[in-house]
Enzyme design. Structure first.
Site, PDB file in Angstrom:
ATOM      1  CG  ASP A 265      -8.459   4.156  -0.181  1.00  0.00           C
ATOM      2  OD1 ASP A 265      -8.241   2.925  -0.097  1.00  0.00           O
ATOM      3  OD2 ASP A 265      -7.752   5.006   0.379  1.00  0.00           O
TER       4      ASP A 265
ATOM      5  CG  ASP B 206      -1.988   1.058   1.212  1.00  0.00           C
ATOM      6  OD1 ASP B 206      -2.308   1.565   0.119  1.00  0.00           O
ATOM      7  OD2 ASP B 206      -2.523   1.391   2.295  1.00  0.00           O
TER       8      ASP B 206
ATOM      9  CD  GLU C 292      -0.529   5.302  -4.243  1.00  0.00           C
ATOM     10  OE1 GLU C 292      -0.124   5.659  -3.118  1.00  0.00           O
ATOM     11  OE2 GLU C 292      -1.183   4.272  -4.440  1.00  0.00           O
TER      12      GLU C 292
HETATM   13  O1  MIG Z   1      -4.210   6.320   4.190  1.00  0.00           O
HETATM   14  O2  MIG Z   1      -3.909   1.166   5.712  1.00  0.00           O
HETATM   15  O3  MIG Z   1      -5.984   1.957   0.182  1.00  0.00           O
HETATM   16  O4  MIG Z   1      -7.011  -0.150   1.721  1.00  0.00           O
HETATM   17  O5  MIG Z   1      -7.156   0.255   4.509  1.00  0.00           O
HETATM   18  C1  MIG Z   1      -4.944   5.142   4.124  1.00  0.00           C
HETATM   19  C2  MIG Z   1      -5.091   1.891   5.759  1.00  0.00           C
HETATM   20  C3  MIG Z   1      -4.022   3.961   4.076  1.00  0.00           C
HETATM   21  C4  MIG Z   1      -5.117   2.995   2.154  1.00  0.00           C
HETATM   22  C5  MIG Z   1      -5.538   1.720   1.493  1.00  0.00           C
HETATM   23  C6  MIG Z   1      -6.613   1.057   2.327  1.00  0.00           C
HETATM   24  C7  MIG Z   1      -6.110   0.812   3.728  1.00  0.00           C
HETATM   25  C8  MIG Z   1      -5.647   2.120   4.355  1.00  0.00           C
HETATM   26  N1  MIG Z   1      -4.624   2.762   3.514  1.00  0.00           N
END
Ligand code: MIG
Length: 639
Positions: free
Chosen positions: A424, A311, A314
């Site tokens: 998201d 995660d 980017e």
């Molecule tokens: O700023 O880890 O897309 O699936 O639950 C949010 C918390 C960070 C973004 C991910 C999402 C995840 C969440 N993350």
């Protein structure tokens, strides 16, 4: 290997992005049929009235992308409205399809690339890279599927996850302790709803540090992983891109010492802030750093973990230390002034520029193939290379085992190393439709193993939305229910109609032999697991406008219901088909329907599947886990 019907044109000094795995005939000049403006580096193509443009992977809007502007510039933006131009992915392959003639374009440029597809001028498609270092691939073929096959030969075979990853997964941001997770497993078991995975979001970590597990909330983690596995459940932890700055934390200290973090112009490591607080970003584009970070996953694979999701890659930036300082300085200036209304808006903009500021991508550098490269020039590669880092490490750490891996950010080429989830989204009916429309474009771009947060991530879901979304999700390779902290609980046992949910999930498991074999076919033959109707029914113009029905594999068409309070929908049948209206894997009715338009009933607990002439749909007996489904003991529904 060199591919026949692809020609390649180079502009500027293109990077070796790792997107392609074979060569194509190199041409001099401008791609045939295109205009080129040397000044701006923009390619233009005149669209015919009938041309559709299909592709670009994970983007907003319909299957036919014509009429909007899309910017490949990976962004952490949880508002996936129609008027957005960038999401988390850059998958720069599209097909222009006039019905008879068609061709494909793949733009290999890891910086920002703007695809204006009949937005500024309805009749013009223009492709404008921010930095003119582009390899432009022009792909010819008899049909869109032909073009897809050539493109995918060019970029290499798609990732295949382990068998259990085709099961159903429950996720939520907010499971804090081992007991929270045990409770999820217990409730599913109690209701007899199949479940293969429970995902662990950032709360399992110690202070959001990658490759750590909080020992108070997860005492004896290894045994917990084992305990869950005995229940048939794989735990799938999240890994974030940013590494917490903290003395004594090995990942930070090693990365610092070896110089593996992204650096600013002055050579200092960039300081940004994400969930752990202040972090450095590993330079995944640097071979050595990539190997080093990948090896860290071993901490968790040694504890028995067999799957991960990457995660914030980017990378998402809440703020950088340097820009925050600039903002504070500017705020002080504003404080001294008497604000008029325009001054107020300027002030608001300054404060609003703190998070995910694109300017921050100009503040740091990579050591990429021996060159110092500013991040914004290769921005879209970052998530790809993080995932490559993990996947290459899995080859070294557990060469005999397949590991589940999917990522939020992506670029073409990453599809060889992992799948994607689409980030998201929100609990909205329109986002269910968006999920339906994105899937064929993802498949086309090689991201065959993909899916959305079922039920919606942000916002509060409803039982009926969840039911319809599951009914579509049954067919998506990645099948995961996930939601955000603070939103309504949406595990299936939270609702009234648990029996109906059970039937739907069991139907997924009954379909696994079909789903798995069609998925594997798409991977092995460089084809598409989910297709728009127009790719198959070339002679039928009506199919060119069907935006809410898909072909899944070679034998079936689906027509999901994606509106609230509906008990049926209009369906277009491009040929005679056998409707199977499922209430569960062993409760369904069938009827052969003639080609044409019809209104078809589908109650909230019903799933519509259409079998094509001469084809058949195999059904297994569902099991509590994907690996326990008997792939040989099949009942077959024939057309
Ligand atoms: O700023 O880890 O897309 O699936 O639950 C949010 C918390 C960070 C973004 C991910 C999402 C995840 C969440 N993350």
């Amino acid at each position: 290997m060199k591919i026949d019907n692809i020609r390649k044109y180079e502009f500027g000094n293109p990077y070796e992005t790792g997107a392609v795995v074979c060569d194509a005939e190199k041409m001099i000049g401008i791609p045939e049929g295109f205009g080129y403006d040397m000044e701006t580096g923009t390619f233009t193509y005149r669209l015919n009235e009938k041309d559709m443009v299909i592709g670009l992977g994970e983007t907003v809007r319909g299957i036919n992308k014509r009429g909007w502007i899309y910017i490949s510039n990976n962004a952490d933006d949880p508002v996936h409205d129609e008027n957005k131009t960038s999401l988390y992915a850059s998958q720069n392959f599209l097909i222009v399809d006039g019905g008879k003639d068609c061709f494909g374009v793949f733009i290999d440029n890891p910086g920002s690339v703007t695809f204006d597809i009949g937005y500024t001028d309805t009749n013009v498609m223009s492709i404008h890279p921010e930095y003119n270092d582009t390899t432009f691939y022009l792909i010819n073929g008899k049909s869109p599927l032909d073009i897809v096959r050539s493109f995918r030969t060019l970029v290499g075979k798609s990732y295949v996850p382990p068998m259990w990853a085709f099961g159903y997964g429950q996720s939520r941001w907010g499971y804090k302790t081992a007991d929270d997770i045990r409770e999820v497993a217990r409730r599913y078991k109690e209701l007899g709803i199949p479940l293969d995975m429970i995902y662990m979001d950032i709360d399992y970590m110690q202070d959001f540090k990658d490759f750590t597990v909080n020992p108070e909330r997860f005492p004896d983690f290894e045994n917990f992983v084992k305990e869950m596995k005995e229940e048939g459940i794989h735990l799938v932890p999240i890994i974030d891109a940013g590494v917490k700055i903290e003395d004594g934390y090995d990942v930070y200290e090693e990365g610092k010492e070896k110089g593996y973090f992204c650096k600013k112009e002055n050579g200092e490591d960039l300081v940004a802030a994400v969930w752990p607080g202040k972090v450095h970003f590993p330079d995944f584009l640097n071979d050595e750093a990539r190997k080093w970070f990948g090896d860290k996953y071993k901490v968790l694979t040694d504890a028995g973990i067999e799957g991960f999701w990457n995660d914030m890659n980017e990378p998402a930036i809440f703020y950088t230390e340097d820009h925050l300082k600039e903002v504070f300085a500017q705020v002080k200036e504003f404080e001294k002034k008497e604000l008029d209304i325009w001054g107020f808006f300027d002030f608001k903009d300054v404060v609003g520029s703190i998070a995910n500021n694109p300017e921050d991508y100009r503040r740091f550098y990579h050591d990429f193939n021996g060159r110092k490269v500013r991040h914004d020039r290769v921005h879209n590669l970052y998530g790809f290379y993080m995932t490559r880092s993990a996947s290459e490490a899995f080859e070294r750490i557990t060469p005999d085992k397949k590991i589940l891996m999917f990522s939020r950010a992506s670029y073409t080429g990453m599809h060889r190393y992992g799948g994607v989830w689409t980030g998201d989204n929100t609990s909205r009916w329109s986002h269910l439709l968006m999920n339906i429309q994105m899937m064929p474009a993802l498949s086309m771009n090689g991201f065959v193993f993909s899916g959305a947060d079922i039920g919606g991530f942000g916002g509060h879901t409803t039982e009926d939305l969840m039911m319809r979304w599951i009914a579509f999700g049954i067919f998506t390779p990645l099948f995961r229910n996930h939601s955000a902290l603070g939103t309504r609980d949406q595990e299936l046992y939270r609702f009234e109609r648990t029996g109906d949910f059970k039937n739907l999930i069991e139907l997924r498991y009954a379909l696994i032999p079909y789903i798995y074999s069609e998925f594997m076919k798409a991977v092995d033959e460089n084809g598409m697991y989910m297709k728009p109707l127009s790719f198959e029914y070339r002679e039928d113009d009506r199919c060119r406008e069907i935006e809410d029905q898909l072909l899944v594999g070679d034998s079936i068409m689906i027509a999901p219901v994606y509106e609230q309070n509906r008990t049926g929908r209009n369906v277009y049948l491009p040929e005679d088909m056998k409707l199977v209206r499922f209430r569960s894997y062993d409760d369904y009715d069938t009827e052969v329907l003639e080609k044409g338009d019809r209104y078809i009933k589908a109650e909230l607990n019903e799933v519509l599947v259409f079998i094509r002439p001469g084809k058949e749909l195999p059904l297994a007996k569902p099991a509590r886990q994907a690996e326990k489904v008997d792939m040989k003991d099949l009942k077959v529904i024939k057309f």
